[in-house]
Design an enzyme around this catalytic site. Structure first.
Site, PDB file in Angstrom:
ATOM      1  N   ASP A 127      -8.683  11.072 -39.674  1.00 52.92           N
ATOM      2  CA  ASP A 127      -9.148  10.297 -38.407  1.00 52.92           C
ATOM      3  C   ASP A 127      -8.469   8.866 -38.898  1.00 52.92           C
ATOM      4  O   ASP A 127      -8.010   8.545 -40.032  1.00 52.92           O
ATOM      5  CB  ASP A 127     -10.429  10.355 -38.357  1.00 52.92           C
ATOM      6  CG  ASP A 127     -11.236   9.754 -39.289  1.00 52.92           C
ATOM      7  OD1 ASP A 127     -11.189   8.707 -39.787  1.00 52.92           O
ATOM      8  OD2 ASP A 127     -12.439  10.591 -39.527  1.00 52.92           O
TER       9      ASP A 127
HETATM   10  N1  URA Z   1     -13.587  13.987 -42.841  1.00 50.81           N
HETATM   11  C1  URA Z   1     -13.504  13.115 -42.026  1.00 50.81           C
HETATM   12  O1  URA Z   1     -14.914  12.290 -41.551  1.00 50.81           O
HETATM   13  N2  URA Z   1     -12.673  12.101 -41.490  1.00 50.81           N
HETATM   14  C2  URA Z   1     -11.366  12.626 -41.874  1.00 50.81           C
HETATM   15  O2  URA Z   1     -10.449  12.146 -41.548  1.00 50.81           O
HETATM   16  C3  URA Z   1     -11.479  13.832 -42.769  1.00 50.81           C
HETATM   17  C4  URA Z   1     -12.356  14.389 -43.160  1.00 50.81           C
END
Ligand code: URA
Length: 241
Positions: free
Chosen positions: A106
């Site tokens: 993310d």
């Molecule tokens: N878990 C998350 O909360 N975000 C990510 O980008 C990857 C795993």
């Protein structure tokens, strides 16, 4: 010169231009060997020996690369804000097939992001069947309570609006507000939601490992192709397939 010559097709697929533009590059003598000898589009020559305007070619199709994704970049070709493609050579957007992110991190997560144009390989890495472990370093807003490792490892943790419990996740605590988690699934915002489920909040999230592959000292924003050994290492730690 035929525009369907293998080299014309290949270079167009790598984003160097239309077939016509590539044919012109050959005609102008800009496609050469490493020694500067002009090549013809039907010459039998290996990828590593070809230069365009004296520069080595971008990686051939079937590429697998690692990118150190910085915080603030989105894993998308056309979202709002800064995109991971801004960190790659502009030609990469023009490749066919495109080099895609293998799964997503993310926007606020940094770390190891694999990218490939090989659909079969992409599927093998992200498929739930492969159970490839992914390890994240986590910094938390509050001290850990002490029961999180057991809850995450139980295989019974249900995240809000999910229908099935998470597969067991391994938590290693390194400081009151720091830990690493290793998981084999890739549910939406999984790590952040897991800590939210135990009353905490993830302040910083960084992926440092996928399978047997570590990010190590690649600078934020930098990328490179994986070596053959690294490709093997990737699948060396996997409980599936
Ligand atoms: N878990 C998350 O909360 N975000 C990510 O980008 C990857 C795993």
């Amino acid at each position: 010169m035929s525009r369907s010559s293998p080299w014309i097709k290949q270079l167009a697929g790598l984003g160097y231009g239309s077939r016509r533009q590539i044919a012109d590059l050959f005609a102008e003598g800009r496609v050469t060997t490493a020694n500067g000898e002009p090549l013809r589009a039907d010459d039998d020559v290996v990828h590593a020996d070809v230069r365009i305007d004296g520069m080595p070619l971008d990686p051939a199709s079937g590429v697998l690369l690692m990118l150190h994704k910085p915080v603030g970049y989105v894993c998308s070709t056309r979202d709002q804000g800064r995109l991971i493609y801004e960190l790659l050579p502009p030609r990469f957007c023009l490749r066919s097939p495109i080099v895609s992110a293998v799964g997503r991190l993310d926007r606020d997560t940094s770390g190891l992001l694999l990218m490939t144009d090989d659909g079969g390989l992409l599927h093998r890495i992200i498929s739930p069947k492969s159970k490839l472990p992914k390890t994240y370093e986590v910094e938390l807003a509050q001290d850990l309570r002490g029961d999180e490792a057991a809850i995450f490892a139980s295989g019974e943790l249900m995240l809000r609006s999910e229908r099935t419990a998470l597969l067991p996740v391994w938590l290693q605590v390194s400081a009151p507000r720091r830990a690493t988690v290793t998981l084999t699934e890739g549910r939406y915002h999984q790590v952040r939601r897991m800590f939210a489920a135990v009353g905490n909040h993830v302040e910083c999230l960084h992926r440092c490992r996928v399978g047997g592959l570590e990010l190590k000292c690649l600078e934020p924003g930098a990328w490179r192709e994986l070596t053959t050994d690294e490709k093997e290492a990737l699948f060396s730690i996997s409980s599936g397939y």
